[in-house]
Design a protein around this motif. Structure first.
Motif, PDB file in Angstrom:
ATOM      1  N   ASP A  65     -10.180   2.839   5.855  1.00  0.00           N
ATOM      2  CA  ASP A  65      -8.717   3.941   7.166  1.00  0.00           C
ATOM      3  C   ASP A  65     -10.759   4.413   6.541  1.00  0.00           C
ATOM      4  O   ASP A  65     -10.587   6.404   6.476  1.00  0.00           O
ATOM      5  CB  ASP A  65      -8.334   4.421   6.053  1.00  0.00           C
ATOM      6  CG  ASP A  65      -7.139   2.906   7.018  1.00  0.00           C
ATOM      7  OD1 ASP A  65      -7.316   2.836   7.529  1.00  0.00           O
ATOM      8  OD2 ASP A  65      -6.103   3.224   6.284  1.00  0.00           O
ATOM      9  N   ALA A 119       0.745  -1.012   0.010  1.00  0.00           N
ATOM     10  CA  ALA A 119       0.138  -0.263  -0.085  1.00  0.00           C
ATOM     11  C   ALA A 119       0.493   1.051  -0.275  1.00  0.00           C
ATOM     12  O   ALA A 119       0.377   1.847  -1.124  1.00  0.00           O
ATOM     13  CB  ALA A 119      -1.019   0.073   1.370  1.00  0.00           C
ATOM     14  N   ALA A 120       1.819   1.358   0.987  1.00  0.00           N
ATOM     15  CA  ALA A 120       2.956   2.094   0.916  1.00  0.00           C
ATOM     16  C   ALA A 120       3.303   2.803  -0.722  1.00  0.00           C
ATOM     17  O   ALA A 120       3.424   3.581  -1.048  1.00  0.00           O
ATOM     18  CB  ALA A 120       3.623   2.182   2.011  1.00  0.00           C
ATOM     19  N   ASN A 164      -7.890   8.376   0.324  1.00  0.00           N
ATOM     20  CA  ASN A 164      -6.680   7.645  -0.351  1.00  0.00           C
ATOM     21  C   ASN A 164      -6.515   7.468  -1.659  1.00  0.00           C
ATOM     22  O   ASN A 164      -7.753   6.951  -1.833  1.00  0.00           O
ATOM     23  CB  ASN A 164      -6.863   5.685   0.993  1.00  0.00           C
ATOM     24  CG  ASN A 164      -5.920   6.610   1.901  1.00  0.00           C
ATOM     25  OD1 ASN A 164      -5.337   7.119   2.234  1.00  0.00           O
ATOM     26  ND2 ASN A 164      -6.890   5.251   3.375  1.00  0.00           N
ATOM     27  N   ALA A 165      -5.537   7.367  -2.033  1.00  0.00           N
ATOM     28  CA  ALA A 165      -5.425   7.441  -3.443  1.00  0.00           C
ATOM     29  C   ALA A 165      -4.330   6.255  -3.977  1.00  0.00           C
ATOM     30  O   ALA A 165      -3.313   5.954  -3.374  1.00  0.00           O
ATOM     31  CB  ALA A 165      -5.343   8.540  -4.177  1.00  0.00           C
ATOM     32  N   PHE A 166      -4.991   5.828  -4.738  1.00  0.00           N
ATOM     33  CA  PHE A 166      -3.703   3.964  -5.172  1.00  0.00           C
ATOM     34  C   PHE A 166      -3.328   3.908  -6.286  1.00  0.00           C
ATOM     35  O   PHE A 166      -3.906   4.592  -7.165  1.00  0.00           O
ATOM     36  CB  PHE A 166      -4.201   2.880  -4.668  1.00  0.00           C
ATOM     37  CG  PHE A 166      -4.235   3.468  -3.305  1.00  0.00           C
ATOM     38  CD1 PHE A 166      -2.973   2.283  -3.007  1.00  0.00           C
ATOM     39  CD2 PHE A 166      -5.530   3.773  -2.106  1.00  0.00           C
ATOM     40  CE1 PHE A 166      -3.487   2.656  -0.483  1.00  0.00           C
ATOM     41  CE2 PHE A 166      -5.125   3.387  -0.394  1.00  0.00           C
ATOM     42  CZ  PHE A 166      -4.708   3.196   0.189  1.00  0.00           C
ATOM     43  N   ARG A 167      -1.938   3.612  -7.646  1.00  0.00           N
ATOM     44  CA  ARG A 167      -1.120   3.660  -8.492  1.00  0.00           C
ATOM     45  C   ARG A 167      -2.492   2.397  -9.179  1.00  0.00           C
ATOM     46  O   ARG A 167      -1.977   1.023  -8.090  1.00  0.00           O
ATOM     47  CB  ARG A 167      -0.111   3.713  -8.927  1.00  0.00           C
ATOM     48  CG  ARG A 167       0.458   5.023  -8.858  1.00  0.00           C
ATOM     49  CD  ARG A 167       1.502   4.835  -8.862  1.00  0.00           C
ATOM     50  NE  ARG A 167       1.981   4.239 -10.586  1.00  0.00           N
ATOM     51  CZ  ARG A 167       3.203   3.936 -11.079  1.00  0.00           C
ATOM     52  NH1 ARG A 167       4.422   4.518  -9.967  1.00  0.00           N
ATOM     53  NH2 ARG A 167       3.842   3.174 -11.785  1.00  0.00           N
ATOM     54  N   PRO A 186      -0.023  10.436  -3.288  1.00  0.00           N
ATOM     55  CA  PRO A 186      -0.101  11.514  -2.402  1.00  0.00           C
ATOM     56  C   PRO A 186      -1.311  12.701  -2.827  1.00  0.00           C
ATOM     57  O   PRO A 186      -1.286  12.832  -3.485  1.00  0.00           O
ATOM     58  CB  PRO A 186       1.155  12.462  -2.105  1.00  0.00           C
ATOM     59  CG  PRO A 186       2.440  11.112  -2.574  1.00  0.00           C
ATOM     60  CD  PRO A 186       1.554  10.637  -3.801  1.00  0.00           C
ATOM     61  N   THR A 210      -5.393   6.042 -10.910  1.00  0.00           N
ATOM     62  CA  THR A 210      -6.113   6.390  -9.757  1.00  0.00           C
ATOM     63  C   THR A 210      -6.967   5.966  -9.477  1.00  0.00           C
ATOM     64  O   THR A 210      -8.200   5.975  -9.328  1.00  0.00           O
ATOM     65  CB  THR A 210      -4.940   7.660  -9.815  1.00  0.00           C
ATOM     66  OG1 THR A 210      -3.636   7.589  -9.422  1.00  0.00           O
ATOM     67  CG2 THR A 210      -5.160   7.895  -7.858  1.00  0.00           C
ATOM     68  N   ARG A 213       1.136   4.342  -2.896  1.00  0.00           N
ATOM     69  CA  ARG A 213       0.059   5.319  -2.647  1.00  0.00           C
ATOM     70  C   ARG A 213       0.189   6.323  -3.467  1.00  0.00           C
ATOM     71  O   ARG A 213       1.625   7.126  -4.068  1.00  0.00           O
ATOM     72  CB  ARG A 213       0.353   5.036  -0.941  1.00  0.00           C
ATOM     73  CG  ARG A 213      -0.600   7.129  -0.398  1.00  0.00           C
ATOM     74  CD  ARG A 213      -0.876   6.755   0.881  1.00  0.00           C
ATOM     75  NE  ARG A 213      -0.440   6.048   1.856  1.00  0.00           N
ATOM     76  CZ  ARG A 213      -1.680   4.979   2.341  1.00  0.00           C
ATOM     77  NH1 ARG A 213      -2.772   6.196   2.350  1.00  0.00           N
ATOM     78  NH2 ARG A 213      -2.044   3.732   3.037  1.00  0.00           N
ATOM     79  N   VAL A 244      -4.384  -4.572   0.423  1.00  0.00           N
ATOM     80  CA  VAL A 244      -4.610  -3.325   0.591  1.00  0.00           C
ATOM     81  C   VAL A 244      -6.521  -2.109  -0.027  1.00  0.00           C
ATOM     82  O   VAL A 244      -6.406  -1.241   0.273  1.00  0.00           O
ATOM     83  CB  VAL A 244      -4.196  -2.735  -0.883  1.00  0.00           C
ATOM     84  CG1 VAL A 244      -3.430  -1.287  -1.027  1.00  0.00           C
ATOM     85  CG2 VAL A 244      -2.569  -3.239  -0.638  1.00  0.00           C
ATOM     86  N   ALA A 252      -7.860   0.081   2.410  1.00  0.00           N
ATOM     87  CA  ALA A 252      -8.575   1.988   2.197  1.00  0.00           C
ATOM     88  C   ALA A 252      -9.684   1.606   2.927  1.00  0.00           C
ATOM     89  O   ALA A 252      -9.722   3.178   2.999  1.00  0.00           O
ATOM     90  CB  ALA A 252      -8.086   2.022   0.444  1.00  0.00           C
TER      91      ALA A 252
END
Ligand SMILES: Nc1ncnc2c1ncn2[C@@H]1O[C@H](COP(=O)(O)OP(=O)(O)OP(=O)(O)O)[C@@H](O)[C@H]1O
Length: 387
Positions: free
Chosen positions: A340, A241-242, A315-318, A247, A383, A245, A333, A337
């Motif tokens: 969260d 996840a890190a 929260n945004a993820f590629r 930003p 994203t 992520r 993940v 998310a």
């Protein structure tokens, strides 16, 4: 001559579970008055003076049966007679969210949490046994749950500890018998309207007859193995996840509590006469560690899986990074998310996560998805954004 083997076993289990406590720490036993938690209370009462811990107990009156208040007072008196102090009998109001069992559990854990805060307890002990664990695993299997649910109830979670997870119910019953401890048989434990009761009384005996006596132990062992697997996958997912992520700036702070954030329960009233309307309130509280998508016992721990009390930033993820992950890791993940972002653990099911997963693995321009707790997920410009 030493104590009866059953009594020696429950005392040893308590010593092991509390080995890290410091002198003067307070341990509270959550006691229904049933055999498991009465055995637990007796073992704690015996061990505490030797280890110089302080030891008390809490019994919760759900107010769901006639005479429950009188019974709670009787249980409290039995606990005091063991030498425990403080002993609280707490009345709660049980809501309806998630069904009667879940609602009672939510109310109970709120009361236990509030009592632990009020007295400054280092640990709260629960009397779940290996048999309870086996039932939990079977219930998870029947629901089609993942590894985290099949991992059953953890021996330690936050302030809660379950010293008897390696002991069977026969041992706790025998320990009560040989110590002459009066125990209360909850009529709900024989009520076939409850799924867990049917598993206990109908399913497990059939399995034992067909597969042999070791089934309960094997199911509990399965839980331990799944726990290790689930922990490893969770750690992998946190790291993934890190990496995935993106930003995003935090939104303007909005003065609202995200759905799923725990309500603050007031300090419990140590009632001489517990009331059905007593503190703390239970209705509408979120389910914890899923006891819904998770086991009943784990639902009580759901607040640990929900968002905190401040508004969650998006929260945004590629999506391309997520797509490279093994499905088991990616789903974790995505679930994390969603939690969260404020989705309540007890209402977030595998089918929700599968839908989110399709935004990554079967992308064809789908619109936003709406998850429990007012959380939305949208894929935009490669994203995945959770709000
Ligand atoms: N009314 C209650 N007050 C305080 N703690 C409770 C209460 N009900 C349950 N607990 C805690 O949760 C544990 C598991 O709950 P469960 O419903 O399986 O208990 P039970 O079968 O009614 O009683 P026991 O586990 O003591 O035999 C108990 O062992 C006890 O630690």
């Amino acid at each position: 001559m030493g104590p009866h083997p059953a009594v020696a076993s429950i005392r040893l289990a308590v010593r092991r579970a509390l080995a890290d406590l410091a002198p003067d720490d307070l341990v509270l036993v959550a006691c229904s008055g049933g055999a498991d938690s009465m055995a637990l209370a007796s073992a704690v009462a015996f061990e505490a003076p030797k280890a110089t811990w302080r030891a008390g107990a809490v019994t919760v009156d759900h107010g769901l049966q006639a005479g429950s208040t009188a019974r709670a007072l009787e249980v409290a008196a039995r606990l005091r007679a063991l030498g425990l102090d403080p002993v609280d009998a707490l009345g709660v109001r049980v809501g309806s969210r998630g069904g009667p069992e879940a609602a009672a559990r939510t109310a109970r854990y709120q009361a236990l949490d509030a009592a632990a805060e009020h007295h400054g307890a280092a640990a709260v002990l629960l009397g779940h046994t290996r048999d309870d664990q086996a039932e939990t695993v079977l219930l998870g299997l029947a629901r089609g749950s993942g590894a985290r649910s099949l991992a059953g109830m953890p021996p330690v979670r936050g302030r809660y500890r379950r010293p008897f997870l390696d002991l069977d119910r026969t041992t706790t019953r025998q320990a009560c018998l040989v110590q002459g401890l009066a125990v209360w048989e909850d009529p709900h434990n024989a009520d076939a309207a409850y799924t867990r009761v049917r598993v206990r009384n109908d399913v497990l005996p059939v399995l034992e007859k067909a597969l042999g006596k070791g089934v309960t132990e094997a199911l509990a062992r399965t839980a331990r193995l799944f726990r290790d697997d689930a922990d490893a996958l969770d750690a992998w997912a946190a790291e993934a996840a890190a990496r995935a992520r993106v930003p995003l700036p935090a939104p303007e702070a909005a003065p609202h509590r995200p759905h799923g954030a725990p309500h603050t329960a007031g300090a419990p009233r140590a009632t001489a006469a517990p009331q059905a309307s007593g503190a703390p309130q239970a209705a509408g509280a979120p389910q914890a560690a899923g006891e819904s998508s998770h086991t009943p016992a784990e639902a009580a721990q759901a607040p640990a899986e929900t968002a905190g009390a401040t508004p969650a930033p998006p929260n945004a993820f590629r999506a391309d990074v997520l797509a490279e992950l093994p499905a088991a890791v990616r789903r974790r993940v995505l679930r994390r998310a969603a939690l969260d972002a404020g989705s309540p653990g007890g209402e977030l099911f595998a089918r929700h996560i599968e839908q989110v997963d399709r935004l990554v693995t079967a992308w064809r321009g789908q619109g936003p998805l709406h998850l429990p707790g007012g959380v939305s997920v949208v894929r935009t410009c490669g994203t995945l954004v959770f709000r």
